[in-house]
Design an enzyme around this catalytic site. Structure first.
Site, PDB file in Angstrom:
ATOM      1  N   ASP A  33       0.925  -1.118  -0.182  1.00  0.00           N
ATOM      2  CA  ASP A  33      -0.010   0.048  -0.083  1.00  0.00           C
ATOM      3  C   ASP A  33       0.979   1.240  -0.148  1.00  0.00           C
ATOM      4  O   ASP A  33       1.725   1.195   0.611  1.00  0.00           O
ATOM      5  CB  ASP A  33      -0.892  -0.091   1.067  1.00  0.00           C
ATOM      6  CG  ASP A  33      -2.038   1.137   1.326  1.00  0.00           C
ATOM      7  OD1 ASP A  33      -1.856   2.243   0.921  1.00  0.00           O
ATOM      8  OD2 ASP A  33      -3.017   0.444   1.247  1.00  0.00           O
ATOM      9  N   ILE A  34       0.466   2.094  -0.898  1.00  0.00           N
ATOM     10  CA  ILE A  34       1.329   3.327  -0.885  1.00  0.00           C
ATOM     11  C   ILE A  34       1.161   4.159   0.309  1.00  0.00           C
ATOM     12  O   ILE A  34       1.747   5.274   0.552  1.00  0.00           O
ATOM     13  CB  ILE A  34       1.202   4.188  -2.137  1.00  0.00           C
ATOM     14  CG1 ILE A  34      -0.367   4.812  -2.375  1.00  0.00           C
ATOM     15  CG2 ILE A  34       1.559   3.336  -3.381  1.00  0.00           C
ATOM     16  CD1 ILE A  34      -0.582   5.476  -3.460  1.00  0.00           C
ATOM     17  N   ASN A  90     -12.984  -3.425   2.635  1.00  0.00           N
ATOM     18  CA  ASN A  90     -14.165  -2.297   2.687  1.00  0.00           C
ATOM     19  C   ASN A  90     -15.038  -2.354   1.681  1.00  0.00           C
ATOM     20  O   ASN A  90     -14.779  -2.659   0.602  1.00  0.00           O
ATOM     21  CB  ASN A  90     -13.580  -0.820   2.879  1.00  0.00           C
ATOM     22  CG  ASN A  90     -12.485  -0.846   3.833  1.00  0.00           C
ATOM     23  OD1 ASN A  90     -12.689  -1.250   5.118  1.00  0.00           O
ATOM     24  ND2 ASN A  90     -11.413  -0.287   3.551  1.00  0.00           N
ATOM     25  N   VAL A  99     -11.174   2.500  -3.471  1.00  0.00           N
ATOM     26  CA  VAL A  99     -11.050   2.139  -5.179  1.00  0.00           C
ATOM     27  C   VAL A  99     -12.045   0.906  -5.324  1.00  0.00           C
ATOM     28  O   VAL A  99     -11.986   0.028  -4.556  1.00  0.00           O
ATOM     29  CB  VAL A  99      -9.507   1.597  -5.326  1.00  0.00           C
ATOM     30  CG1 VAL A  99      -9.350   1.187  -6.579  1.00  0.00           C
ATOM     31  CG2 VAL A  99      -8.524   2.748  -5.272  1.00  0.00           C
ATOM     32  N   HIS A 103     -10.582  -5.732  -2.783  1.00  0.00           N
ATOM     33  CA  HIS A 103      -9.069  -5.771  -2.283  1.00  0.00           C
ATOM     34  C   HIS A 103      -9.015  -6.180  -1.025  1.00  0.00           C
ATOM     35  O   HIS A 103     -10.099  -5.724  -0.146  1.00  0.00           O
ATOM     36  CB  HIS A 103      -8.237  -4.564  -2.421  1.00  0.00           C
ATOM     37  CG  HIS A 103      -8.942  -3.274  -2.117  1.00  0.00           C
ATOM     38  ND1 HIS A 103      -9.882  -2.589  -2.662  1.00  0.00           N
ATOM     39  CD2 HIS A 103      -8.502  -2.516  -1.126  1.00  0.00           C
ATOM     40  CE1 HIS A 103     -10.165  -1.513  -1.993  1.00  0.00           C
ATOM     41  NE2 HIS A 103      -9.479  -1.416  -1.041  1.00  0.00           N
ATOM     42  N   HIS A 105      -6.976  -5.713   2.561  1.00  0.00           N
ATOM     43  CA  HIS A 105      -5.858  -5.121   3.233  1.00  0.00           C
ATOM     44  C   HIS A 105      -5.265  -6.160   4.190  1.00  0.00           C
ATOM     45  O   HIS A 105      -5.822  -6.644   5.121  1.00  0.00           O
ATOM     46  CB  HIS A 105      -6.322  -3.990   4.289  1.00  0.00           C
ATOM     47  CG  HIS A 105      -7.112  -2.899   3.313  1.00  0.00           C
ATOM     48  ND1 HIS A 105      -6.193  -1.607   2.823  1.00  0.00           N
ATOM     49  CD2 HIS A 105      -8.121  -2.654   2.736  1.00  0.00           C
ATOM     50  CE1 HIS A 105      -6.899  -0.783   2.337  1.00  0.00           C
ATOM     51  NE2 HIS A 105      -8.003  -1.474   2.229  1.00  0.00           N
TER      52      HIS A 105
END
Length: 115
Positions: A33-34, A90, A99, A103, A105
């Site tokens: 993750d950025i 989420n 987004v 996905h 996390h």
């Protein structure tokens, strides 16, 4: 495999957008993750464009199993499996999804609190 040309994560999965990858196979990509919220914060995504977990069906069961298996393997590789880690997805803006691509996390490397 469906891809949304306007989706950031589809671009990452296709290799069109650079990322620091932790895993890649025919169906799943994982990358750091950025904006990490923990020392280890890796996103695990399907290559197929699925907007969120709300769009999953019974036919996605093998994919969902593989997403979690990849996350567990990455946790072991990253050295966070024994201490514990968190996997979160989420669904929708109200839950923090920014987004619109399914996905997970994968977060660890520090004690987690709730929420």
């Amino acid at each position: 495999m469906a891809r949304d040309p306007d989706c950031l994560f589809c671009g990452i999965a296709a290799g069109d957008i650079p990322s620091k990858q932790a895993h890649g196979d025919d169906t799943v990509v994982a990358f750091h993750d950025i904006s990490p919220r923990a020392p280890t914060h890796i996103l695990v995504i399907p290559r197929e464009h699925i907007r969120s977990a709300a769009d999953l069906t019974d036919e996605h069961a093998p994919l969902v199993g593989h997403l979690f298996a990849v996350a567990a393997a990455i946790a072991r590789d990253q050295g966070i499996a024994d201490a514990g880690y968190r996997i979160v997805t989420n669904i929708g803006r109200g839950a923090g999804q920014t987004v619109d691509h399914l996905h997970l996390h994968l977060m660890g490397g520090r004690p987690m609190t709730w929420p």
